[in-house]
Design an enzyme around this catalytic site. Structure first.
Site, PDB file in Angstrom:
ATOM      1  N   ARG A 158     -70.635 -62.552 -45.716  1.00  0.00           N
ATOM      2  CA  ARG A 158     -71.871 -62.504 -46.548  1.00  0.00           C
ATOM      3  C   ARG A 158     -71.883 -61.111 -47.167  1.00  0.00           C
ATOM      4  O   ARG A 158     -72.459 -60.885 -48.462  1.00  0.00           O
ATOM      5  CB  ARG A 158     -72.981 -62.537 -45.669  1.00  0.00           C
ATOM      6  CG  ARG A 158     -73.207 -64.022 -45.206  1.00  0.00           C
ATOM      7  CD  ARG A 158     -74.212 -64.124 -44.326  1.00  0.00           C
ATOM      8  NE  ARG A 158     -74.507 -65.568 -43.944  1.00  0.00           N
ATOM      9  CZ  ARG A 158     -75.214 -66.343 -43.108  1.00  0.00           C
ATOM     10  NH1 ARG A 158     -75.970 -65.415 -42.148  1.00  0.00           N
ATOM     11  NH2 ARG A 158     -75.223 -67.573 -43.160  1.00  0.00           N
ATOM     12  N   HIS A 162     -73.639 -70.184 -51.794  1.00  0.00           N
ATOM     13  CA  HIS A 162     -72.487 -70.236 -50.594  1.00  0.00           C
ATOM     14  C   HIS A 162     -72.811 -69.244 -49.479  1.00  0.00           C
ATOM     15  O   HIS A 162     -73.520 -68.217 -49.780  1.00  0.00           O
ATOM     16  CB  HIS A 162     -71.322 -70.162 -51.063  1.00  0.00           C
ATOM     17  CG  HIS A 162     -70.703 -69.072 -51.984  1.00  0.00           C
ATOM     18  ND1 HIS A 162     -69.382 -69.002 -52.301  1.00  0.00           N
ATOM     19  CD2 HIS A 162     -71.608 -68.011 -52.489  1.00  0.00           C
ATOM     20  CE1 HIS A 162     -69.122 -67.606 -53.071  1.00  0.00           C
ATOM     21  NE2 HIS A 162     -70.562 -67.062 -52.932  1.00  0.00           N
ATOM     22  N   GLU A 163     -72.181 -69.373 -48.561  1.00  0.00           N
ATOM     23  CA  GLU A 163     -72.412 -68.491 -47.234  1.00  0.00           C
ATOM     24  C   GLU A 163     -73.762 -68.258 -46.807  1.00  0.00           C
ATOM     25  O   GLU A 163     -74.158 -67.181 -46.446  1.00  0.00           O
ATOM     26  CB  GLU A 163     -71.591 -67.294 -47.416  1.00  0.00           C
ATOM     27  CG  GLU A 163     -70.165 -67.256 -47.959  1.00  0.00           C
ATOM     28  CD  GLU A 163     -69.225 -67.817 -47.017  1.00  0.00           C
ATOM     29  OE1 GLU A 163     -69.694 -67.976 -45.673  1.00  0.00           O
ATOM     30  OE2 GLU A 163     -68.029 -68.046 -47.394  1.00  0.00           O
ATOM     31  N   GLY A 164     -74.549 -69.404 -46.732  1.00  0.00           N
ATOM     32  CA  GLY A 164     -75.851 -69.236 -46.488  1.00  0.00           C
ATOM     33  C   GLY A 164     -76.661 -69.207 -47.611  1.00  0.00           C
ATOM     34  O   GLY A 164     -76.603 -68.083 -48.545  1.00  0.00           O
TER      35      GLY A 164
END
Lengths: 599, 599
Positions: free
Chosen positions: B305, B448-450
């Site tokens: 993140r 992306h990535e949450g």
């Protein structure tokens, strides 16, 4: 039919339940019309838009116009769509009967155009420009010019362009260098380069009529020396046939992030690429008075700027409907209170954050549509109100609202398109779905026809002080009217919203007074952009209160949705204006005290 | 050299004058380092980034990876750049010496990576993923797994991927269906499909090591039944050579709006496209404990993140430098007080609204860089502080800041990229300039990535209440420290800013208390996104106060610029949090009371 373009239910509400466009049919200009003819125009528009415009929107994006063997190649679907559009009379939706138009109220015409813009903003660009050019000739041309060109533009036989910018002169039109040399026969010859010309060259129409800003040598410097010239790609012969190639040459294509289907060009005038006979220079004719070209062009600017707002709104609207459709059908995750991994996944519309993104999009898109239709209705009043004062009121109010109609949808419906991508997650970021194109297309709108910053200066520096503050007084009177109607309902939310709206406009007055008291014009307008954005949000809050008031007392999902979107706007959006107005009221000097060397 | 990537002067300020990374060299892990080795790493990074990464950024965008004859074709410049990158040891900037790394502090490694991300975020994606995969094996693998794979990943001989999402399971990992069947020899066979796999297939490395989340049949349902598997594209022979093709097949390429240079794939595991011998299923090995795969993956999630935040920041930063360069050199218009059309046009940087857009970009980009480096410095503390409690403090604080480090640059540096386009006007919207690509590339980062919304739930629902509120207490202690230092300077602005920051955090406390008092978890988190955004802006205000305090007493344009950007942030940005926090504090129910049928 149910398309993902624009909600017809919403259009009907706005036109018939709020703006009462049926009342226009008592005016002579619209006497041949009634609700059925309005509906028929919208029905046809939605159908053609869905069947002929939306169908090649992605293909246009993925197959840009190309310059091949001296000609611009555009995918054939565009010309085919324009042919259907022209056959249905769509170029002349609100044009005069005598020019081959349908003479519809602009409010209805704009509703129709909303479908085309939502379906394919790039293909819609061609008629937008042709109609704009035709209106310029109609307003300022000689009877001969009008007869020779205008009907063919409203029929779609000729297309058109607006040639303002040059490579070295975009926002600063005072600095254009294209010159028009007078000829013995009363015509002129043009020499210069014009940049960002949408629809500048192609083979989709018999002719292209370029409306060009240029300077007549010996005229005053700056914007006071700009004149307007009608410059056809092909000179017409005596039979009115497009016969001889004029000295207008395609110098290059611009490749944009979006709006790829509208060919965008650099044009050279008078560089001898195509000479009629032996003389150099593009043959053209003055339209209107010499040196009054910018004024003539700017009379059309309200229309062009509302056209930008319309395009931005339409992209935001169709993006919203796409996101809504996806959110209803995509299962993902569970309620936060459900810890059982074996339970069924829920459609993402049930997640609070997805609802936030959908409500925001609804508030932006439907708010922008209402604003654009309101402005169109004002234009109808400007043209057809019986009393001169009422016509002038409409003009003044429209002048004030135009920078908002241009800038607000360009900013917030773009934000809506970003949220539409977000609702789709990773899929929304791919070109397999439609929303990423809407986002790319919409990013143009804060730039062209006067950038966001220029709208801000126009609003605070010109429209607010205009006519002794009459436009603002007119707006505030309408806001007060809406607040009274809202309060009279007795509804708790509407009453509270009316109070909030009055507070917002009181704070706006304070900001205006602060800026007006600053003697230096540069300092007075330094914080014009936060003012523009705050003013825009306050105007939209008024537009939402108007809608909620119009929905009051009516039951059903549609009206409940209007009420909830209004609630969203007042609770989540309107409060954003206070920090922005505080900057203006506090005479913040952060921008002016910034030294270039400190960057 | 002066590139338009990242300001080295700014990096030096942040690393040496603010974060004091030189102090890290007293710790055993960094004992072989000093300011000269740090500088050398940054010098080399900037040079390779400018000479080998930036040079093909546009070409990668315009020539996407293609699937030709069963193989992924990528323009050769990418592999060439990765070869130079690998030869310079850049895969292992902060990896252990024993694995072939340079063992630099992460703060310095991130500064180096910032250059590569700014130069070419797509090509930088390959090492990012390889290093992430290597770190996973290093942290959770067996000594044999580590020896067999990790050094080759830090050398760039093998690249890697992270395989989490599936077509039907993106944000909801509980719903993945890829299964891993245990084999007699202790290995597993994988069957399933993985979506959005960046770097999923190509010919640029001898092997690709896929780190795959899958379920072992019979395990618990949901996220508690997820395990992590090492799945190479080619199985290694006894000599460690990539020998036999594993049953991992490319099922399709995703075509994105941006990030086009990073091949993004749908992979099929165990569909028999390439079978080793006669058995179906992709051969793989469990990494870490069974059913603990998600926890293992999430230990890497902070890093991933922050990596997203780094990429978003780098795009915002280079966009800012491009816009600044353009604004200094593009003449257009005159001061608002100059009515003489014959006077020279001024560079647009002199217009207030352009300064606004540049100051905003500076505040976003430099603020995001400072935040990312701060987080990297915390990671260094987490790993190398002498005392266990100090290490745990760093972990807790990093946990809290991670959703901000991910979401804030993704939101605001994207906004900065939009402003960079706007500064360029029409030119910025064309593909002849670089800024439109930055904007398209950056739009991925809030997804992306949450997603943004998931970061919000992570912050308010998990990180704020974590460990009895310890992370927030730690943050507030640091904020108080910064306020004290600012106030002690006696500087009027810093003293006032400190007061504003304290007020902001007091209001945040109020919002947290309000949400915490709501018993229903769904209702408590319904307004998590405005909380996230307000919290993020408050954190950035703190980061800006830290920078201004570090610049205090120092003279020169650079420090004046830091002070002015801090002023901008406190006057123009921080006040935006109050309407957002009011939504949380007012327990606004607009989202939860919205009925699906009303849309």
């Amino acid at each position: 039919m149910t398309s993902l373009l624009i909600s017809r239910r919403d259009l009907d509400f706005l036109l018939y339940e709020w703006l009462d466009v049926e009342a226009l049919t008592v005016r002579p200009r619209f006497a041949d019309h009634n609700r059925e003819t309005f509906n028929a125009a919208m029905d046809t528009s939605e159908k053609i838009a869905a069947d002929h415009f939306a169908t090649h929107n992605k293909k246009s994006d993925q197959n840009e116009p190309r310059f091949v063997n001296g000609k611009v190649e555009i995918i054939p679907e565009v010309a085919a769509a324009l042919a259907v559009f022209g056959e249905a009379g769509m170029f002349g939706l609100n044009a005069d009967f005598e020019d081959g138009g349908m003479q519809l109220p602009l409010a209805v015409a704009i509703a129709c155009r909303a479908y085309f813009n939502a379906a394919n903003v790039s293909t819609s660009g061609y008629p937008l420009l042709a109609v704009g050019a035709a209106n310029l000739i109609k307003a300022h041309g000689t009877p001969e010019q009008i007869a020779k060109y205008v009907p063919h533009m409203f029929s779609g036989r000729f297309l058109g362009t607006m040639c303002l910018s040059e490579p070295q002169a975009g926002s600063s039109l005072a600095d254009i260098t294209t010159r028009a040399e007078p000829q013995a026969d009363g015509s002129y010859r043009l020499f210069g380069r014009k940049m960002w010309i949408s629809g500048g060259d192609h083979e989709m129409s018999e002719n292209i009529i370029h409306m060009v800003l240029a300077k007549i040598p010996g005229g005053p410097p700056g914007v006071k020396g700009i004149s307007l010239f009608l410059t056809p790609k092909y000179l017409l012969d005596d039979a009115g046939k497009s016969a001889v190639r004029n000295d207008v040459a395609l110098a290059g294509l611009n490749h944009k992030m979006g709006f790829r289907g509208t060919v965008n060009t650099l044009l050279n005038f008078g560089e001898g690429a195509h000479k009629p006979g032996d003389e150099a220079g593009a043959v053209c004719w003055l339209v209107g008075e010499p040196h009054k070209g910018l004024a003539a062009m700017f009379q059309m600017m309200n229309e062009a700027r509302i056209g930008v707002g319309l395009g931005a709104m339409a992209l935001g609207y169709t993006g919203y409907l796409h996101a809504l459709d996806y959110a209803r059908t995509r299962p993902q995750g569970r309620p936060l209170t459900d810890r059982d991994p074996n339970s069924r996944q829920i459609p993402i519309i049930q997640h609070a954050d997805v609802r936030r993104m959908l409500l925001a999009q609804k508030a932006y898109a439907e708010g922008a549509l209402a604003l654009i239709l309101y402005c169109a209705r004002l234009t109808d009043d400007e043209q057809t109100e019986a009393e001169a004062e009422a016509r002038e009121d409409a003009t003044q109010l429209l002048d004030l609202l135009t920078p908002i109609a241009k800038s607000w949808p360009s900013q917030w419906c773009l934000e809506g398109n970003s949220l539409a991508i977000q609702v789709h997650g990773g899929y929304g970021y791919t070109r397999d779905y439609n929303v990423e194109q809407f986002y790319r297309d919409n990013r143009l709108n804060p730039i062209h026809e006067g950038t966001h910053g220029i709208q801000a200066i126009d609003l605070l520096g010109r429209k607010i002080p205009q006519a002794g503050g009459r436009p603002l007084s007119l707006l505030k009177a309408r806001v007060r009217g809406a607040c009274s109607r809202a309060t009279e309902t007795g509804d708790a939310f509407l009453t509270d919203a009316a109070k909030q709206l009055e507070q917002a406009f009181a704070k706006i007055d304070q900001a205006i007074a602060t800026a007006a008291a600053i003697p230096d014009r540069g300092a007075a307008l330094a914080n014009a952009t936060p003012f523009l954005e705050a003013f825009g949000h306050a105007v939209l809050a008024w537009i939402w209160l108007e809608q909620a008031a119009a929905a009051h007392g009516k039951s059903g999902d549609f009206y409940d949705g209007k009420r909830q979107a209004c609630r969203y706007f007042f609770r989540w959006e309107l409060p954003k204006i206070y920090p922005q107005l505080d900057i203006v009221i506090g005479k913040d000097e952060t921008l002016s005290s910034m030294n270039e060397a400190w960057f």
